[in-house]
Design a protein around this motif. Structure first.
Motif, short mmCIF file in Angstrom:
data_model
loop_
_atom_site.label_atom_id
_atom_site.label_comp_id
_atom_site.label_asym_id
_atom_site.label_seq_id
_atom_site.Cartn_x
_atom_site.Cartn_y
_atom_site.Cartn_z
N TYR A 141 35.98 46.65 44.12
CA TYR A 141 35.74 47.88 43.37
C TYR A 141 35.57 47.51 41.89
CZ TYR A 141 37.79 50.21 47.45
OH TYR A 141 38.08 50.64 48.73
N GLY A 189 41.17 52.76 44.99
CA GLY A 189 41.21 51.70 44.01
C GLY A 189 41.55 52.15 42.61
N GLU A 190 41.55 53.46 42.39
CA GLU A 190 41.77 53.94 41.03
C GLU A 190 43.18 53.65 40.58
OE1 GLU A 190 40.92 58.05 40.44
OE2 GLU A 190 41.69 58.07 38.40
N LEU A 191 43.27 53.16 39.38
CA LEU A 191 44.55 52.87 38.75
C LEU A 191 44.86 54.04 37.82
CD1 LEU A 191 46.62 50.56 38.73
CD2 LEU A 191 45.35 49.55 36.84
N PHE A 192 45.99 54.69 38.04
CA PHE A 192 46.42 55.81 37.22
C PHE A 192 47.43 55.29 36.21
CE2 PHE A 192 44.74 59.48 39.58
CZ PHE A 192 44.34 58.86 40.74
N GLN A 210 45.60 56.83 25.76
CA GLN A 210 45.64 57.13 27.19
C GLN A 210 44.45 56.47 27.87
OE1 GLN A 210 47.77 59.45 29.24
NE2 GLN A 210 46.70 58.20 30.74
N MET A 211 44.68 55.77 28.95
CA MET A 211 43.61 55.14 29.72
C MET A 211 43.07 56.16 30.72
SD MET A 211 43.22 51.89 28.85
CE MET A 211 42.78 50.84 30.22
N TRP A 265 47.03 51.89 48.11
CA TRP A 265 46.26 51.09 49.05
C TRP A 265 46.93 51.17 50.41
CZ3 TRP A 265 41.69 49.09 47.58
CH2 TRP A 265 41.48 48.89 46.21
N TYR A 269 37.03 52.18 32.31
CA TYR A 269 38.10 53.01 31.76
C TYR A 269 37.82 53.23 30.28
CZ TYR A 269 41.16 52.80 35.82
OH TYR A 269 41.70 52.95 37.08
N ARG A 281 33.80 54.86 38.86
CA ARG A 281 34.13 53.76 39.77
C ARG A 281 32.97 53.50 40.69
NH1 ARG A 281 35.89 55.91 44.80
NH2 ARG A 281 37.07 54.03 45.31
N LEU A 329 40.03 57.06 33.56
CA LEU A 329 38.96 56.56 34.42
C LEU A 329 37.66 57.30 34.10
CD1 LEU A 329 38.09 54.76 36.82
CD2 LEU A 329 38.56 56.74 38.27
N ILE A 380 38.71 44.91 41.03
CA ILE A 380 39.76 44.55 41.98
C ILE A 380 39.12 44.27 43.33
CG2 ILE A 380 40.29 46.94 42.63
CD1 ILE A 380 43.24 45.99 42.97
N SER A 410 48.72 52.82 41.87
CA SER A 410 47.55 53.01 42.72
C SER A 410 48.00 53.06 44.17
CB SER A 410 46.51 51.90 42.51
OG SER A 410 47.05 50.64 42.90
N TYR A 470 44.33 43.80 39.41
CA TYR A 470 43.17 44.29 38.67
C TYR A 470 42.85 43.29 37.56
CZ TYR A 470 43.90 48.81 40.94
OH TYR A 470 44.04 49.82 41.86
N PHE A 516 40.87 42.95 34.05
CA PHE A 516 40.27 43.75 32.99
C PHE A 516 39.47 42.87 32.04
CE2 PHE A 516 42.08 47.97 33.43
CZ PHE A 516 43.16 47.74 34.27
N PHE A 549 35.30 49.39 37.88
CA PHE A 549 35.68 50.59 37.15
C PHE A 549 35.30 50.46 35.68
CE2 PHE A 549 38.54 51.88 40.56
CZ PHE A 549 38.92 50.67 41.10
N TYR A 602 51.61 51.01 45.08
CA TYR A 602 51.50 49.95 44.09
C TYR A 602 51.83 50.50 42.71
CZ TYR A 602 49.10 46.73 47.27
OH TYR A 602 48.78 45.88 48.30
#
Lengths: 114, 116
Positions: free
Chosen positions: A33, B103-106, A44-45, B96, A37, A50, A47, A95, B94, A102, A104, A35, B31
């Protein structure tokens, strides 16, 4: 080793114009995947967009779209009709499916000029 | 929709003090991660967890410890704070399952820590 490279530390764009941020990555995996960001001054990060590697169609989210070139391992972000609120650091991330880590990029600072 | 919640948002520590950064997520993500971001730089992974009771080191674990007693909580402990630990810390999560997920990372909002 998997790596993500953002070769543009800083970019500028005029309001209402279009800008493209570059991202390249290196991997031997076939399922992964990608992304983008956004990190505004509030830190604040967020998204932006994706992309699943198995999908050939480029992802789009309103004014944001990507140009995903799997063979070239390239994943650029195009911002159309740039707005002052788009000013931020943009991070490209990767990822591999089924892994935890992940990766970056180092980020591109986007300035939007009024 | 709380997402990932970090506390405190700001903290100043003296050299040698200890503290815990709290992180809670309400999305039932398996995760969880702790990153640090130094000024003008990208994210470096400190520790991560793939589920309750399971943690492992990332790229820069020295000076930190974590625990994951529940799915929701993933606190980061700083022992004997040093000026080199001055940074912004992000907790993230995230989901999985069997290699599948969005796959999104919060991310949480970040915690700015200064060690003087």
């Amino acid at each position: 080793a998997q790596t993500v490279t953002q070769s543009q530390p800083e970019m500028s764009v005029q309001e209402a114009e279009t800008v493209t941020l570059s991202c390249t990555y290196d991997t031997s995996e076939s399922d992964y995947y990608l992304f983008w960001y956004k990190q505004p001054p509030s830190r604040q990060m967020i998204l932006v967009i994706r992309q699943e590697a198995y999908k050939q169609q480029n992802a789009t989210e309103n004014r944001f779209s990507v140009n995903f070139q799997k063979a070239a391992k390239s994943f650029s972000l195009k911002i159309s009709d740039s707005q002052l609120g788009d000013a931020a650091m943009y991070f490209c991330a990767y990822i591999a499916s089924g892994t935890y880590k992940y990766i970056f990029g180092t980020g591109t600072r986007l300035k939007v000029l009024a | 929709n709380a997402g990932v919640t970090q506390t405190p948002k700001f903290r100043i520590l003296k050299i040698g003090q200890s503290m815990t950064l709290q992180c809670t997520q309400d999305m039932n993500h398996n995760y969880m991660y702790w990153y640090r971001q130094d000024p003008g730089m990208g994210l470096k992974l400190i520790y991560y967890s793939v589920g309750a009771g399971i943690t492992d080191k990332g790229e820069v674990p020295n000076g930190y410890n974590v625990s994951r007693s529940t799915t929701e909580d993933f606190p980061l402990r700083l022992e004997l704070a040093a000026p080199s630990q001055t940074s912004v810390y992000f907790c993230a999560s995230s989901y999985w399952s069997g290699g599948l997920g969005t796959g999104e990372l919060f991310f949480g909002e970040g915690s700015r820590l200064t060690v003087l």
